[in-house]
Scaffold this active site. Sequence first.
Site, PDB file in Angstrom:
ATOM      1  N   TRP A  15     -33.210  13.733  15.427  1.00  0.00           N
ATOM      2  CA  TRP A  15     -33.764  12.820  14.393  1.00  0.00           C
ATOM      3  C   TRP A  15     -32.641  11.610  13.916  1.00  0.00           C
ATOM      4  CZ3 TRP A  15     -35.042  17.352  10.346  1.00  0.00           C
ATOM      5  CH2 TRP A  15     -36.176  17.715  10.610  1.00  0.00           C
ATOM      6  N   LYS A  16     -31.532  11.678  14.910  1.00  0.00           N
ATOM      7  CA  LYS A  16     -30.703  10.460  15.062  1.00  0.00           C
ATOM      8  C   LYS A  16     -29.840  10.385  13.568  1.00  0.00           C
ATOM      9  CE  LYS A  16     -33.108   8.527  18.736  1.00  0.00           C
ATOM     10  NZ  LYS A  16     -33.590   7.451  19.629  1.00  0.00           N
ATOM     11  N   HIS A 100     -26.336  11.323  25.028  1.00  0.00           N
ATOM     12  CA  HIS A 100     -27.607  10.342  24.739  1.00  0.00           C
ATOM     13  C   HIS A 100     -26.962   9.162  25.147  1.00  0.00           C
ATOM     14  CE1 HIS A 100     -30.567   8.302  22.435  1.00  0.00           C
ATOM     15  NE2 HIS A 100     -31.320   9.344  22.713  1.00  0.00           N
ATOM     16  N   GLU A 172     -34.116  10.508  30.275  1.00  0.00           N
ATOM     17  CA  GLU A 172     -34.314   9.341  29.376  1.00  0.00           C
ATOM     18  C   GLU A 172     -33.992   8.154  29.970  1.00  0.00           C
ATOM     19  OE1 GLU A 172     -34.665  11.024  25.156  1.00  0.00           O
ATOM     20  OE2 GLU A 172     -32.630  10.709  25.422  1.00  0.00           O
ATOM     21  N   GLY A 239     -37.623  11.234  19.818  1.00  0.00           N
ATOM     22  CA  GLY A 239     -37.061  10.336  18.699  1.00  0.00           C
ATOM     23  C   GLY A 239     -37.875  10.076  17.651  1.00  0.00           C
ATOM     24  N   GLY A 240     -38.269   8.893  17.515  1.00  0.00           N
ATOM     25  CA  GLY A 240     -39.144   8.349  16.343  1.00  0.00           C
ATOM     26  C   GLY A 240     -40.028   9.167  15.976  1.00  0.00           C
TER      27      GLY A 240
HETATM   28  P1  PGA Z   1     -37.709   7.688  21.252  1.00  0.00           P
HETATM   29  O1  PGA Z   1     -36.278   8.175  21.356  1.00  0.00           O
HETATM   30  O2  PGA Z   1     -38.661   8.904  21.249  1.00  0.00           O
HETATM   31  O3  PGA Z   1     -37.874   7.043  19.608  1.00  0.00           O
HETATM   32  O4  PGA Z   1     -37.903   6.690  22.036  1.00  0.00           O
HETATM   33  C1  PGA Z   1     -36.098   9.212  22.448  1.00  0.00           C
HETATM   34  C2  PGA Z   1     -34.629   9.562  22.316  1.00  0.00           C
HETATM   35  O5  PGA Z   1     -33.726   8.792  21.993  1.00  0.00           O
HETATM   36  O6  PGA Z   1     -34.106  10.700  22.407  1.00  0.00           O
END
Ligand code: PGA
Length: 256
Positions: A15-16, A100, A172, A239-240
Amino acid sequence: MTAMATRIPLIAGNWKMFKTAAEAADAARSLDDLIRDVSGVDVMIAPPFTALSQVCAVLEGSRIAAGAQNVHWESEGAFTGEIAPGMLKDAGCRYVIIGHSERRQLFGETDQQVNRKIQAALAAGLTAVMCIGETEAEREGGQTFSVLDKQIRLGLEGVSFQTPGDVVIAYEPVWAIGTGKTATREQAQEVHAFIRDLLSRLYDEELADKLRILYGGSVKPNNIAELIRMPDIDGALVGGASLDPETFAQIVRLGD
Ligand code: PGA
């Protein structure tokens, strides 16, 4: 040749720096309701530190595990702004994301720091989700495999496993994070197979066979099905698309 291990897929949401504690608790509750009938997939969400306690309270007794997005390697001390592994355990975390690309690129985290964090996380009984990935320039320069080789060797230096579940690797590609560009399933599979082969050389075939390797970078409900079908892709770090419970639930259902 050892028999192919059956690896349970893991779908992890990062969720950053989004959601207040109340928003995160609400999202966790909705997600829990939405995926109650799904089986055969492990699920983790990693809210910001300030939401961990509330999210963990919501998730008590749920099959969704909680994770943190970062950790320090010391167990306590004068380290302003840092959080110790034992504090994450205490808050109810089972996982912690380490290294990350945003931490590496925006906050200068090095492979050596990643290594110390992994060792500390394992010592505290957390599962480390170790992130690796090449930048666009590195891929275009033909350095993808050498970059990943270095990140894995240095990140796991001196790390001994109690079980293959101690560490999850998340591949990633930096150029695919938050950009809407996904690696093709063939590009991802090629890298995942490379990582598994490297792990079998650094450790042994059994560990490499059992360890989960996730793909991350613009994973959405419409691309998870084809990614998860690849033999060495064992789930996703999202992420998003993990912020909205409905969307994330579709990914947990592996796009069905
Ligand atoms: P994203 O991010 O799915 O928004 O591309 C992935 C992540 O940073 O783990």
